[in-house]
Design an enzyme around this catalytic site. Structure first.
Site, PDB file in Angstrom:
ATOM      1  CE  LYS A   1      27.665  25.849  26.293  1.00 37.35           C
ATOM      2  NZ  LYS A   1      26.659  25.031  27.012  1.00 37.35           N
TER       3      LYS A   1
ATOM      4  CE1 TYR B   1      47.708  46.112  45.610  1.00 39.04           C
ATOM      5  CE2 TYR B   1      47.270  44.581  43.817  1.00 39.04           C
ATOM      6  CZ  TYR B   1      47.379  45.876  44.285  1.00 39.04           C
ATOM      7  OH  TYR B   1      47.167  46.925  43.447  1.00 39.04           O
TER       8      TYR B   1
END
Ligand SMILES: *Cc1c(COP(=O)(O)O)cnc(C)c1O
Length: 392
Positions: free
Chosen positions: A45, A273
């Site tokens: 999956k 940042y």
């Protein structure tokens, strides 16, 4: 066997590279086969936990796995489209899923409720394929998540038996799932095993003969032989993740990135940042062209490291969307050199397990996040002019 996957510019060889070592997948598969008498279902999956579902599936099947497991019908159909014709089980679908397509592609379906049984039966009724739908009745063995509640189980089994007699379905399996398998002494496991045994009893007394009985995933396969039954469903373990912390599995991913630029900065220079990091002394900083959009968890900012020129170096400042900064100290690393962001750890590079610890998460989330950028499935809704007019 190495498959090159994803991340920007992998095709041109210029950007970050995510390398999938299928030899590791092969070795892990063999190890799981050696640890159980049960059949191994390879769970692929989420695009094979970010490693490429088709590649992981083919490798696992070539090394002892006998079937495949995925969450959705769409994932199962994608395996068929890649030419995989092994048995595939899909275990979680909404009622309106593509059951007709699933039956046409000979996909096994888990059935967790009476409503799901009804839609599968209806699809089998419509089907031009002259064979019953292969279903695995799914019992909730103690997670309150997927699978039928025990109170609904006896009626589900009886209804499935009626549909079987009508020639519309064949109950080939019964499945459950353990919620605490990585903590083998937790009572939750004994409860799950008891509930599963009870569920099998009920199924048999309803006249069903499920040949495949499966409860264990990676952790229970490694830790608890009593949970193995006829089939174990192994996902994380195939790609080298061991939630049981008992077994030397081989990680299959390596993520590298080229140094784009190197700059010298003075003491006191704020980086990235928010200037969450300020150079305590003059140093050299390298820029790497990948960030949280590539699956590096931003929450690992201030903790994560990478390997450059054989040494661990800290990422400094915040992880940005598509870039990170490495503190090189005084080493004369050059643009174009390769940084190893993560790998099996052989050369001292960080592992997926370390990235998971830096990110307060589990390895599963790290690898599925890394694999997702290039392969993200997108639905694009066209801009509709009349809707635009109504926007403020
Ligand atoms: C994901 C999943 C698995 C595989 O679990 P791993 O711990 O990754 O081996 C097995 N069964 C079900 C129902 C799953 O959702």
């Amino acid at each position: 066997m190495t498959a090159l996957a994803s991340v920007p510019d992998a095709a041109t060889g210029h950007g970050p590279r995510l390398e999938v070592d299928l030899t590791a997948v092969a070795a892990n598969t063999r190890l799981f086969c050696s640890r159980t008498d049960a059949q191994v279902m390879a769970v692929v999956k989420a695009d094979g936990f970010g490693h490429g579902a088709g590649d992981v599936a083919r490798t696992a099947l070539a090394n002892g796995a006998t079937s495949l497991g995925v969450t959705s019908i769409a994932e199962a159909l994608a395996l068929r489209a890649e030419g995989l014709d092994a048995p595939v089980l899909s275990w979680l679908n909404p009622l309106e899923a593509a059951y007709d397509d699933a039956l046409a592609a000979d996909i096994d379906l888990a059935v967790p409720s009476r409503e799901h049984l009804d839609v599968v039966v209806a699809a089998a009724h419509r089907s031009s394929v002259q064979r019953p739908a292969r279903i695995h009745l799914h019992l909730d063995t103690g997670m309150a998540r997927d699978g039928a509640e025990p109170s609904a189980w006896p009626r589900l089994c009886r209804a499935a038996r009626r549909a079987e007699r009508a020639g519309l379905v064949r109950v080939v399996g019964v499945m459950g799932h353990l919620g605490c398998a990585d903590a083998p002494s937790d009572d939750c496991n004994a409860l799950g095993r008891r509930r599963f045994a009870w569920g099998l009893e009920i199924a048999r007394s309803a006249g069903l003969h499920p040949g495949q009985r499966h409860l264990a995933a990676t952790a229970a396969t490694l830790l608890d032989a009593r949970s193995h039954h006829t089939t174990v469903r192994v996902g994380a373990g195939l790609v080298g993740i061991d939630p049981s912390r008992t077994t030397p599995l081989r990680p299959a991913l390596t993520l590298t990135a080229p140094v784009v630029t190197v700059r010298r900065v003075r003491a006191g220079t704020g980086v990235g940042y928010g200037h969450t990091w300020t150079a305590p002394q003059s140093t050299h900083l390298a820029l790497l062209p990948l960030g949280y959009a590539d699956g590096l968890p931003r929450v690992a900012s201030g903790r994560a490291e990478v390997l450059v020129r054989g040494r661990r170096r800290p990422l400094v400042g915040r992880i940005s969307m598509d870039q990170v900064v490495v503190d090189l100290g005084d080493d004369p690393v050059q643009p174009g050199e390769t940084a190893t962001v993560l790998g099996p750890g052989d050369a001292g590079e960080p592992t997926v397990a370390e990235w998971a610890a830096w990110s307060d998460t589990i390895e599963h989330e790290v690898v599925t996040g890394l694999g997702s950028r290039a392969r993200a499935r997108r639905t694009v809704l066209p801009a509709v002019a009349s809707h635009l007019r109504s926007l403020p």
